[in-house]
Write a protein that holds these residues in place. Sequence first.
Motif, PDB file in Angstrom:
ATOM      1  N   LEU A  80     -48.424 -60.622  13.961  1.00 62.11           N
ATOM      2  CA  LEU A  80     -47.787 -60.464  14.700  1.00 62.11           C
ATOM      3  C   LEU A  80     -46.845 -58.125  13.431  1.00 62.11           C
ATOM      4  O   LEU A  80     -47.118 -58.053  14.896  1.00 62.11           O
ATOM      5  CB  LEU A  80     -46.634 -61.282  15.623  1.00 62.11           C
ATOM      6  N   GLU A  81     -46.704 -58.772  12.754  1.00 64.39           N
ATOM      7  CA  GLU A  81     -46.168 -57.470  11.493  1.00 64.39           C
ATOM      8  C   GLU A  81     -47.204 -56.391  11.518  1.00 64.39           C
ATOM      9  O   GLU A  81     -47.125 -55.095  12.152  1.00 64.39           O
ATOM     10  CB  GLU A  81     -45.900 -58.368  10.748  1.00 64.39           C
ATOM     11  N   THR A  82     -48.307 -56.524  11.288  1.00 67.93           N
ATOM     12  CA  THR A  82     -48.918 -56.313  11.964  1.00 67.93           C
ATOM     13  C   THR A  82     -49.584 -55.232  13.123  1.00 67.93           C
ATOM     14  O   THR A  82     -49.543 -53.534  13.290  1.00 67.93           O
ATOM     15  CB  THR A  82     -50.631 -56.713  11.066  1.00 67.93           C
ATOM     16  N   ALA A  83     -49.425 -55.813  14.518  1.00 68.97           N
ATOM     17  CA  ALA A  83     -49.788 -55.368  15.358  1.00 68.97           C
ATOM     18  C   ALA A  83     -48.159 -54.820  15.821  1.00 68.97           C
ATOM     19  O   ALA A  83     -48.648 -53.689  16.925  1.00 68.97           O
ATOM     20  CB  ALA A  83     -49.457 -57.014  16.599  1.00 68.97           C
ATOM     21  N   ILE A  84     -47.201 -55.029  15.464  1.00 68.88           N
ATOM     22  CA  ILE A  84     -46.418 -53.700  15.923  1.00 68.88           C
ATOM     23  C   ILE A  84     -46.301 -53.342  15.221  1.00 68.88           C
ATOM     24  O   ILE A  84     -45.773 -52.350  15.915  1.00 68.88           O
ATOM     25  CB  ILE A  84     -44.689 -54.838  15.061  1.00 68.88           C
ATOM     26  N   ALA A  85     -47.036 -52.834  13.708  1.00 65.19           N
ATOM     27  CA  ALA A  85     -46.924 -51.730  12.747  1.00 65.19           C
ATOM     28  C   ALA A  85     -48.438 -50.988  14.001  1.00 65.19           C
ATOM     29  O   ALA A  85     -47.789 -49.406  13.963  1.00 65.19           O
ATOM     30  CB  ALA A  85     -47.355 -52.277  11.615  1.00 65.19           C
ATOM     31  N   ASP A  86     -48.782 -50.968  14.489  1.00 65.30           N
ATOM     32  CA  ASP A  86     -49.801 -50.914  14.706  1.00 65.30           C
ATOM     33  C   ASP A  86     -49.052 -49.873  16.134  1.00 65.30           C
ATOM     34  O   ASP A  86     -49.916 -48.981  16.662  1.00 65.30           O
ATOM     35  CB  ASP A  86     -50.800 -51.065  15.324  1.00 65.30           C
ATOM     36  N   ARG A  87     -48.210 -50.360  17.296  1.00 64.29           N
ATOM     37  CA  ARG A  87     -48.257 -49.812  18.716  1.00 64.29           C
ATOM     38  C   ARG A  87     -47.264 -49.185  18.125  1.00 64.29           C
ATOM     39  O   ARG A  87     -47.100 -48.889  18.713  1.00 64.29           O
ATOM     40  CB  ARG A  87     -47.132 -51.628  18.932  1.00 64.29           C
ATOM     41  N   ARG A  88     -46.696 -49.859  17.101  1.00 69.10           N
ATOM     42  CA  ARG A  88     -45.544 -48.426  16.923  1.00 69.10           C
ATOM     43  C   ARG A  88     -45.765 -47.138  16.279  1.00 69.10           C
ATOM     44  O   ARG A  88     -45.611 -45.778  16.783  1.00 69.10           O
ATOM     45  CB  ARG A  88     -44.811 -48.986  15.581  1.00 69.10           C
ATOM     46  N   GLU A  89     -47.082 -46.690  15.654  1.00 76.30           N
ATOM     47  CA  GLU A  89     -47.850 -46.179  15.448  1.00 76.30           C
ATOM     48  C   GLU A  89     -48.173 -45.434  17.361  1.00 76.30           C
ATOM     49  O   GLU A  89     -48.029 -43.666  17.030  1.00 76.30           O
ATOM     50  CB  GLU A  89     -49.522 -45.925  14.816  1.00 76.30           C
ATOM     51  N   ILE A  90     -48.079 -45.991  17.738  1.00 75.00           N
ATOM     52  CA  ILE A  90     -48.897 -45.523  19.073  1.00 75.00           C
ATOM     53  C   ILE A  90     -47.863 -44.939  19.248  1.00 75.00           C
ATOM     54  O   ILE A  90     -47.760 -43.776  20.841  1.00 75.00           O
ATOM     55  CB  ILE A  90     -50.171 -46.740  20.058  1.00 75.00           C
ATOM     56  N   TYR A  91     -46.431 -46.113  19.885  1.00 73.68           N
ATOM     57  CA  TYR A  91     -45.732 -45.664  20.372  1.00 73.68           C
ATOM     58  C   TYR A  91     -44.947 -43.877  20.143  1.00 73.68           C
ATOM     59  O   TYR A  91     -44.586 -43.378  20.973  1.00 73.68           O
ATOM     60  CB  TYR A  91     -44.068 -46.400  20.121  1.00 73.68           C
ATOM     61  N   ASN A  92     -45.493 -43.941  18.755  1.00 72.58           N
ATOM     62  CA  ASN A  92     -44.381 -42.971  18.336  1.00 72.58           C
ATOM     63  C   ASN A  92     -45.243 -41.610  18.388  1.00 72.58           C
ATOM     64  O   ASN A  92     -44.997 -40.560  18.704  1.00 72.58           O
ATOM     65  CB  ASN A  92     -44.565 -42.653  16.579  1.00 72.58           C
ATOM     66  N   ASP A  93     -47.128 -41.695  18.649  1.00 76.85           N
ATOM     67  CA  ASP A  93     -47.593 -40.649  19.195  1.00 76.85           C
ATOM     68  C   ASP A  93     -46.987 -39.916  20.836  1.00 76.85           C
ATOM     69  O   ASP A  93     -46.854 -39.150  21.138  1.00 76.85           O
ATOM     70  CB  ASP A  93     -48.916 -41.250  19.204  1.00 76.85           C
ATOM     71  N   ALA A  94     -47.193 -41.553  21.780  1.00 70.92           N
ATOM     72  CA  ALA A  94     -46.416 -41.004  22.913  1.00 70.92           C
ATOM     73  C   ALA A  94     -45.482 -40.699  22.732  1.00 70.92           C
ATOM     74  O   ALA A  94     -44.939 -39.467  23.603  1.00 70.92           O
ATOM     75  CB  ALA A  94     -46.520 -42.619  23.809  1.00 70.92           C
ATOM     76  N   VAL A  95     -44.204 -40.600  22.197  1.00 75.99           N
ATOM     77  CA  VAL A  95     -42.964 -39.962  21.954  1.00 75.99           C
ATOM     78  C   VAL A  95     -43.267 -38.550  21.526  1.00 75.99           C
ATOM     79  O   VAL A  95     -42.136 -37.493  22.431  1.00 75.99           O
ATOM     80  CB  VAL A  95     -41.719 -40.813  20.663  1.00 75.99           C
ATOM     81  N   ASN A  96     -43.908 -38.710  20.607  1.00 83.09           N
ATOM     82  CA  ASN A  96     -44.132 -36.758  20.037  1.00 83.09           C
ATOM     83  C   ASN A  96     -45.042 -35.954  21.365  1.00 83.09           C
ATOM     84  O   ASN A  96     -44.766 -34.694  21.557  1.00 83.09           O
ATOM     85  CB  ASN A  96     -45.105 -37.506  18.722  1.00 83.09           C
ATOM     86  N   ALA A  97     -46.199 -36.682  21.759  1.00 79.39           N
ATOM     87  CA  ALA A  97     -46.458 -35.494  23.157  1.00 79.39           C
ATOM     88  C   ALA A  97     -45.578 -35.404  24.476  1.00 79.39           C
ATOM     89  O   ALA A  97     -45.028 -34.230  24.558  1.00 79.39           O
ATOM     90  CB  ALA A  97     -47.964 -36.494  23.429  1.00 79.39           C
ATOM     91  N   LEU A  98     -44.706 -36.662  24.744  1.00 77.18           N
ATOM     92  CA  LEU A  98     -43.394 -36.535  25.350  1.00 77.18           C
ATOM     93  C   LEU A  98     -42.790 -34.789  24.529  1.00 77.18           C
ATOM     94  O   LEU A  98     -41.809 -33.699  25.510  1.00 77.18           O
ATOM     95  CB  LEU A  98     -42.680 -37.135  25.579  1.00 77.18           C
ATOM     96  N   ASN A  99     -41.833 -35.278  23.814  1.00 77.27           N
ATOM     97  CA  ASN A  99     -41.034 -34.851  23.187  1.00 77.27           C
ATOM     98  C   ASN A  99     -41.418 -32.477  22.526  1.00 77.27           C
ATOM     99  O   ASN A  99     -41.117 -31.972  23.148  1.00 77.27           O
ATOM    100  CB  ASN A  99     -40.547 -34.950  21.815  1.00 77.27           C
ATOM    101  N   VAL A 100     -42.497 -33.032  22.884  1.00 76.63           N
ATOM    102  CA  VAL A 100     -43.566 -31.466  22.387  1.00 76.63           C
ATOM    103  C   VAL A 100     -43.918 -30.884  24.161  1.00 76.63           C
ATOM    104  O   VAL A 100     -43.177 -29.325  23.765  1.00 76.63           O
ATOM    105  CB  VAL A 100     -45.172 -31.376  21.586  1.00 76.63           C
ATOM    106  N   ARG A 101     -44.192 -31.799  25.077  1.00 76.63           N
ATOM    107  CA  ARG A 101     -43.899 -31.133  26.037  1.00 76.63           C
ATOM    108  C   ARG A 101     -42.578 -30.327  26.485  1.00 76.63           C
ATOM    109  O   ARG A 101     -42.371 -29.695  27.382  1.00 76.63           O
ATOM    110  CB  ARG A 101     -44.040 -32.098  27.281  1.00 76.63           C
ATOM    111  N   LEU A 102     -41.448 -30.948  26.244  1.00 78.25           N
ATOM    112  CA  LEU A 102     -40.088 -30.799  26.647  1.00 78.25           C
ATOM    113  C   LEU A 102     -39.632 -30.198  25.944  1.00 78.25           C
ATOM    114  O   LEU A 102     -39.016 -28.780  26.944  1.00 78.25           O
ATOM    115  CB  LEU A 102     -39.244 -31.981  26.413  1.00 78.25           C
ATOM    116  N   GLU A 103     -40.537 -29.344  25.304  1.00 81.00           N
ATOM    117  CA  GLU A 103     -40.101 -28.062  24.301  1.00 81.00           C
ATOM    118  C   GLU A 103     -40.741 -27.120  24.405  1.00 81.00           C
ATOM    119  O   GLU A 103     -39.457 -25.465  23.702  1.00 81.00           O
ATOM    120  CB  GLU A 103     -40.249 -28.605  23.009  1.00 81.00           C
TER     121      GLU A 103
END
Length: 190
Positions: A130-153
């Motif tokens: 589960l720790e490994t899966a959380i780390a993987d999903r954190r990377e996907i989440y941060n990519d999605a956040v970056n895509a949103l934040n770039v579009r907003l700016e």
Amino acid sequence: MTLLVACAFVLVVFIGYAVTIYNGLVRVRNGVKLAWSNIDVLLVQRHDELPKLIAVCKGYMQHERETLESVARARSGVEGARSTGNVASVSLAEGALRRGLSSLYAVAESYPDLKANEMFKNLQTRISALETAIADRREIYNDAVNALNVRLETFPDALIAKPFAFSPASMLQFSASQTGDIDLKPAFGG
């Protein structure tokens, strides 16, 4: 008359373009929400596994109450932060939980019967996965956040985002000690 048709055409194209931008912003915002919900599912699963681990350890670790209580408190802290959806709070609570788990695994080294317990080994493996899966999903989440934040700016998306109250999202960040895998093999003779 042609001027009126030309103006109407330009207006329709402008509205269509604005709708396309708006829909794109909605898609990336919902991508952030989806990525967070994927992390949330894993946090809930780990939350459900930790009491089992603590219960197995209690039978062997009669004198390690503080360590077990530390993990239990950290588990509650993650659950509280997770339920608010506050990414920064989750990051802090995750740090406390990882420190508690590391202490628990280190203390468990002193209990050979516990290390040999099949349920303990299974829970240890499950929580590590589960720790490994959380780390993987954190990377996907941060990519999605970056895509949103770039579009907003960026222009012209920012022109559409502001009036419709699109807001930037926060990255889920852990310290270096939190991002490393909890190495259980040395502690358990593996």
